[in-house]
Design a protein around this motif. Structure first.
Motif, PDB file in Angstrom:
ATOM      1  N   VAL A  22       0.829  -1.209   0.000  1.00 64.44           N
ATOM      2  CA  VAL A  22       0.000   0.000   0.000  1.00 64.44           C
ATOM      3  C   VAL A  22       0.864   1.260   0.000  1.00 64.44           C
ATOM      4  O   VAL A  22       0.518   2.262  -0.636  1.00 64.44           O
ATOM      5  N   PHE A  32       0.662   2.002  -5.425  1.00 63.13           N
ATOM      6  CA  PHE A  32      -0.611   2.572  -4.985  1.00 63.13           C
ATOM      7  C   PHE A  32      -0.548   4.072  -4.739  1.00 63.13           C
ATOM      8  O   PHE A  32      -1.579   4.719  -4.621  1.00 63.13           O
ATOM      9  N   LEU A  70      -8.724   2.186   1.604  1.00 64.73           N
ATOM     10  CA  LEU A  70      -8.862   1.522   0.318  1.00 64.73           C
ATOM     11  C   LEU A  70     -10.251   0.956   0.076  1.00 64.73           C
ATOM     12  O   LEU A  70     -10.685   0.827  -1.064  1.00 64.73           O
ATOM     13  N   ARG A 125      -1.960   1.881 -13.055  1.00 68.20           N
ATOM     14  CA  ARG A 125      -2.289   3.007 -12.180  1.00 68.20           C
ATOM     15  C   ARG A 125      -1.928   4.338 -12.858  1.00 68.20           C
ATOM     16  O   ARG A 125      -2.688   5.314 -12.788  1.00 68.20           O
ATOM     17  N   GLU A 130      -6.687   2.804  -7.418  1.00 66.48           N
ATOM     18  CA  GLU A 130      -6.282   1.653  -6.604  1.00 66.48           C
ATOM     19  C   GLU A 130      -6.927   0.371  -7.135  1.00 66.48           C
ATOM     20  O   GLU A 130      -6.306  -0.688  -7.164  1.00 66.48           O
TER      21      GLU A 130
END
Length: 275
Positions: free
Chosen positions: A58, A63, A79, A116, A128
């Motif tokens: 994360v 991310f 998230l 992403r 995400e």
């Protein structure tokens, strides 16, 4: 191989001794529509290794929350339900990739980061979600490798000998590809529809109905990651980009350069994540 027999074997995955216990436990968690965020937090927190890998992932460039998330509860809250369930399977599948096909983990990490970046360039709010889809797009390869190691070894040799995509070699040997195998599991484990779409149609984005944009993004991210020679997806070829998907994304030359820079920056990311 008969498709019905193949599907039956794939869908009984939790019962098969060759599947690691962590996958079996995660399948129960992910497939439970009534599970709460607090229960997911408790499940992750009860496993120090899983906790560490979730937080490292994360907080990584994949991310875009570098150093901002310090607890599992914070990660789950930020998230949300769908992303964290996908991420749970993602970090576990990345582990398995290292032992089943050298280079597949790196390919998936590169694809997640590229996806992403494209999603951000397109102004999508759910970047995400798209990252998780990039991580899991080759889930079916891992499952085929786990359950049919000798058969899949033949698939890889066929792809190399004939100079064909592993996707086509899978269909020649199993009558279905890793994309369809991933679809079967995604439906069985009740993945969100947008994630199921990407897993099922990342090679044929024109067939996506629930998430056509996300599927087009991962389709292109997959191909660009291959083109950069980052990781290994089962063959040394670079598939053609779907003209319709490329037109749909409508990326500028600078957008593409940004994506390529992102993929290049992922080199060594596996070490940073503790794998």
């Amino acid at each position: 191989m008969d498709i019905r027999i193949l599907r039956q074997k794939i869908e009984k995955i939790e019962m098969l001794p060759t599947v690691p216990d962590v996958i079996k436990r995660l399948a129960v968690i992910i497939g439970n529509p009534k599970i709460s965020l607090s229960e997911i937090s408790s499940f992750i927190s009860s496993d120090p290794v899983l906790t560490s890998r979730i937080l490292k992932m994360v907080n990584s460039a994949i991310f875009g929350f570098p150093g901002r998330i310090s607890s599992v509860t914070h990660a789950v809250t930020l998230l949300g339900f769908n992303v964290i369930k996908g991420l749970l399977m993602g970090v576990t599948v990345l582990d398995l990739m290292e032992t089943t096909m050298i280079g597949l983990r790196e390919h998936s990490i590169g694809c997640a980061a590229a996806a992403r970046t494209i999603a951000a360039r397109k102004g999508l709010k759910n970047t995400e979600d798209v990252s998780v889809a990039g991580l899991l797009h080759d889930l079916g390869k891992v499952i085929l490798l786990l359950q049919f190691p000798q058969d899949y070894g033949m698939v890889l040799k066929t792809a190399e000998r004939k100079g064909m995509l592993v996707y086509d070699a899978e269909q020649e040997h199993f009558s279905e590809s890793h994309a369809t195998v991933g679809l079967w599991l995604a439906e069985k484990w009740q993945f969100p529809k947008h994630l199921t779409d990407v897993i099922a149609f990342h090679h044929k984005p024109g067939l996506a109905k629930d998430a056509p944009m996300e599927t087009a993004i991962v389709h292109l991210a997959d191909i660009l990651t291959r083109g950069m020679g980052f990781g290994y997806a089962g063959d040394a070829l670079v598939p053609a980009v779907s003209p319709a998907a490329f037109e749909q994304l409508n990326l500028s030359e600078e957008d593409i350069r940004d994506v390529l820079r992102t993929i290049d920056s992922m080199k060594g990311m596996g070490d940073d994540l503790g794998w």
